[in-house]
Write a protein that holds these residues in place. Structure first.
Motif, mmCIF file in Angstrom:
data_model
loop_
_atom_site.group_PDB
_atom_site.id
_atom_site.type_symbol
_atom_site.label_atom_id
_atom_site.label_comp_id
_atom_site.label_asym_id
_atom_site.label_seq_id
_atom_site.Cartn_x
_atom_site.Cartn_y
_atom_site.Cartn_z
ATOM 1 N N ALA A 55 0.840 -1.211 0.000
ATOM 2 C CA ALA A 55 0.000 0.000 0.000
ATOM 3 C C ALA A 55 0.870 1.253 0.000
ATOM 4 O O ALA A 55 0.554 2.232 -0.683
ATOM 5 N N LEU A 56 1.967 1.201 0.723
ATOM 6 C CA LEU A 56 2.797 2.405 0.785
ATOM 7 C C LEU A 56 3.674 2.543 -0.460
ATOM 8 O O LEU A 56 3.969 3.658 -0.871
ATOM 9 N N VAL A 57 4.063 1.441 -1.087
ATOM 10 C CA VAL A 57 4.755 1.544 -2.387
ATOM 11 C C VAL A 57 3.810 2.229 -3.380
ATOM 12 O O VAL A 57 4.204 3.158 -4.101
ATOM 13 N N THR A 58 2.551 1.809 -3.380
ATOM 14 C CA THR A 58 1.562 2.406 -4.289
ATOM 15 C C THR A 58 1.369 3.884 -3.977
ATOM 16 O O THR A 58 1.297 4.711 -4.892
ATOM 17 N N ALA A 59 1.323 4.231 -2.693
ATOM 18 C CA ALA A 59 1.156 5.646 -2.313
ATOM 19 C C ALA A 59 2.345 6.475 -2.802
ATOM 20 O O ALA A 59 2.173 7.592 -3.298
#
Ligand code: DQA
Length: 145
Positions: A55-59
Motif C-alpha cells: 500500500a505504501l509503495v503504491t502511495a
C-alpha cells in the motif's frame, strides 16, 4: 507546497505501543500536530498510515508529480524494504526519513536503513517533533531550520 507524510506498520498503535520507547502520544496526536504545523506554514499535506508494504509503495508511486516532498517513517520496513527505497528513487521526490525513537541507540538491526540511502535528511529520537522539524526543513527550502 504540498507534502505527503507516510507512516509504516504499527504506528497506528502509538500511545499504547511500548510507550517507554515511542511515548504516550497517540497516532491521532501525531496527525493533529503535523496538520497544525502545515496549516500554520500554509503547506498542503496528506497523511497516510498503513501496515502494508504494498500500500505504501503504491502511495509513493501515486505521489509522482503531485508532491514537493515526502516525509516518511517506514517503521519496521526501514530495516527491510528495498521496495520503498526503490519507490522513493523512482518518483525522485525529495524525502526526509523520520523516526520517533533514536534508532542508532537501539538494536543493531535498527541501525540499517534502506530509505536512508535515498533520504535528504534523517531525523530520529525527537518523537513527534521530528515530523515538525521535517516540515520546517521543506519550508526552508530543504535547509536546516
Ligand atoms: C521507528 C523505529 C523502527 O525501528 C521501528 O520498527 C518502528 C518505529 C520509530 O519511529 O522510532 O516501528 O521507525
Amino acid at each position: 507546497m504540498k507534502l505527503l507524510v507516510l507512516n509504516g506498520p504499527n504506528l497506528n498503535l502509538l500511545g499504547i505501543r511500548e510507550p517507554d520507547i515511542y511515548g504516550k502520544k497517540t497516532y491521532a496526536d501525531l496527525v493533529r500536530a503535523v496538520k497544525e504545523e502545515c496549516r500554520r506554514r500554509n503547506i498542503g499535506v496528506k497523511i497516510l498510515q498503513s501496515n502494508s508494504e504494498a500500500a505504501l509503495v503504491t502511495a509513493i508511486q501515486k505521489a509522482y508529480g503531485k508532491y514537493d516532498g515526502i516525509i516518511i517513517n517506514p517503521a519496521a520496513f526501514t530495516h527491510a524494504s528495498v521496495a520503498w527505497l526503490d519507490a522513493v528513487k523512482a518518483v525522485d521526490i525529495p524525502t526526509v526519513e523520520v523516526h520517533l525513537s533514536d534508532v542508532s541507540a537501539r538494536e543493531e538491526f535498527r541501525k540499517i536503513s534502506y530509505i536512508g540511502l535515498a533520504a535528504r535528511k534523517t531525523i530520529a529520537g525527537k518523537g513527534i517533533d521530528g515530523y515538525l522539524e521535517a516540515v520546517a526543513f521543506f519550508a526552508n527550502g530543504e535547509k536546516q531550520a
